[in-house]
Write a protein that holds these residues in place. Structure first.
Motif, PDB file in Angstrom:
ATOM      1  N   THR A 153       0.804  -1.231   0.000  1.00 43.46           N
ATOM      2  CA  THR A 153       0.000   0.000   0.000  1.00 43.46           C
ATOM      3  C   THR A 153       0.836   1.279   0.000  1.00 43.46           C
ATOM      4  N   LEU A 154       2.156   1.152   0.157  1.00 44.71           N
ATOM      5  CA  LEU A 154       3.011   2.340   0.209  1.00 44.71           C
ATOM      6  C   LEU A 154       3.043   3.043  -1.149  1.00 44.71           C
ATOM      7  N   ALA A 155       3.075   4.360  -1.131  1.00 42.48           N
ATOM      8  CA  ALA A 155       3.036   5.150  -2.365  1.00 42.48           C
ATOM      9  C   ALA A 155       4.187   4.860  -3.325  1.00 42.48           C
ATOM     10  N   PRO A 156       5.423   4.647  -2.849  1.00 38.74           N
ATOM     11  CA  PRO A 156       6.522   4.422  -3.796  1.00 38.74           C
ATOM     12  C   PRO A 156       6.538   3.033  -4.440  1.00 38.74           C
ATOM     13  N   LYS A 171       5.660  -0.049  -6.646  1.00 44.28           N
ATOM     14  CA  LYS A 171       5.003  -0.458  -7.881  1.00 44.28           C
ATOM     15  C   LYS A 171       4.574  -1.917  -7.817  1.00 44.28           C
ATOM     16  N   LYS A 212       8.170   2.543  -8.046  1.00 44.82           N
ATOM     17  CA  LYS A 212       7.633   3.262  -9.198  1.00 44.82           C
ATOM     18  C   LYS A 212       8.761   4.078  -9.836  1.00 44.82           C
ATOM     19  N   PHE A 261      10.144   7.211  -8.270  1.00 46.02           N
ATOM     20  CA  PHE A 261      10.795   7.097  -6.960  1.00 46.02           C
ATOM     21  C   PHE A 261      12.205   6.519  -7.063  1.00 46.02           C
ATOM     22  N   LYS A 321      14.474  11.023  -4.359  1.00 38.87           N
ATOM     23  CA  LYS A 321      13.310  10.432  -3.701  1.00 38.87           C
ATOM     24  C   LYS A 321      13.560   9.033  -3.159  1.00 38.87           C
ATOM     25  N   ALA A 379      11.831   6.725  -0.015  1.00 33.40           N
ATOM     26  CA  ALA A 379      11.127   5.457  -0.238  1.00 33.40           C
ATOM     27  C   ALA A 379      11.690   4.357   0.657  1.00 33.40           C
ATOM     28  N   GLN A 438      10.500   4.689   4.213  1.00 28.13           N
ATOM     29  CA  GLN A 438       9.134   4.198   4.403  1.00 28.13           C
ATOM     30  C   GLN A 438       9.118   2.674   4.555  1.00 28.13           C
TER      31      GLN A 438
END
Length: 299
Positions: free
Chosen positions: A83-86, A88, A128, A131, A136, A140, A143
């Motif tokens: 579920t983490l944004a970075p 893929k 992704k 990232f 960035k 990542a 996180q």
């Protein structure tokens, strides 16, 4: 005699229109080709960046009696990582899978050297593309390290940075060539339209001398420019996607892809074809409207 002159003028006008349409189509074909190259280069760049994985490891030291509890905790951590944004793509690798992979890489079939699972469970994470940016990637990784159960995160940051910089450098060159082709498209279409309007300079001036307003004179030329731009754009796109169909068939790739970038490319080709044709027509016609009749013989 008059009929012969009219036929000659019609043939010359038809020939002029065909020349302009072919010029527009060829220029837009090249522009669209550079657009296709840029789109696919960007997709390939993103694909390569996604292959640069980060490994998040769980603690390998725990009591056998806590195995079920540890597995449940690892599954929760794995779901959290997804579920983490970075992130893929994430792949959960159990201790058994890690051991099997180690045997395979070493070329060992026997269990003699692996009487127990000595490798910790882990999650293989593909970030992704955005990232993988050196600015960035540290965020990542932090996180991932903050996920409960993760004790270590390993990545080859120097390799990632090198790949990211090299791919971005290539994309910038391709983008630069694409912008150059856009400028050339504008210049070439503008020159084709100016030559066409130049051949009608006496007609434009005659209409003005008999009292026609400038808007009235411009209107038919603008309508004709829109039609020529549309025809040139359609022909250019037909040639472009004909070449693209042949290329995708040769490499075994799908011709029709669900990607909005291709739609934007089509709209760009139509926009450039029509907009530049209309603007060039207006500027060229306006120039002769402001020119003295004696200067028409020398311009």
């Amino acid at each position: 005699m008059a009929k012969t002159v009219d036929d000659f003028n019609k043939r010359r006008l038809r020939s002029s229109n065909i020349t302009v349409v072919i010029s527009i189509a060829l220029v837009l074909f090249l522009l669209g080709l550079m657009g296709l190259i840029l789109i696919n280069a960007q997709k390939y760049s993103d694909y390569i960046k996604e292959q640069l994985v980060v490994n998040a490891y769980f603690d390998e030291n725990f009591e056998v009696k806590d195995s079920a509890k540890i597995v449940a905790m690892e599954q929760q951590a794995y779901q959290k990582i997804q579920t983490l944004a970075p992130v893929k793509r994430a792949t959960y690798i159990t201790r058994e899978m890690a051991t099997a992979e180690a045997k395979k890489s070493m070329g060992i079939d026997s269990d003699a050297l692996f009487d127990e699972h000595i490798f910790p469970s882990s999650v293989e994470v593909a970030l992704k593309p955005e990232f993988v940016d050196p600015a960035k990637i540290d965020g990542a990784i932090k996180q991932l390290e903050a996920v409960p159960g993760i004790v270590e995160v390993k990545n080859n940051s120097s390799l990632m940075v090198d790949v990211y910089n090299n791919l971005n450098r290539i994309l910038k060159w391709i983008l630069g060539f694409s912008l150059l082709f856009l400028v050339l498209a504008v210049v070439l279409i503008n020159n084709s339209i100016r030559l066409k309007i130049f051949s009608k300079r006496f007609i434009i001036k005659t209409m003005q001398l008999v009292g026609a307003r400038r808007r009235f004179i411009l209107k038919p030329f603008i309508i004709e420019a829109v039609v020529l731009g549309l025809i040139g754009s359609v022909l250019g796109l037909l040639a472009l996607f004909g070449v693209w169909y042949y290329f995708t068939r040769e490499i075994g790739q799908e011709f029709i892809q669900n990607d909005p970038q291709y739609l934007w490319l089509i709209l760009l080709v139509f926009g450039v074809g029509i907009l530049i044709t209309v603007l060039s027509t207006i500027f060229a016609t306006w120039r002769f409207l402001r020119t003295n009749i004696d200067d028409l013989y020398y311009n």
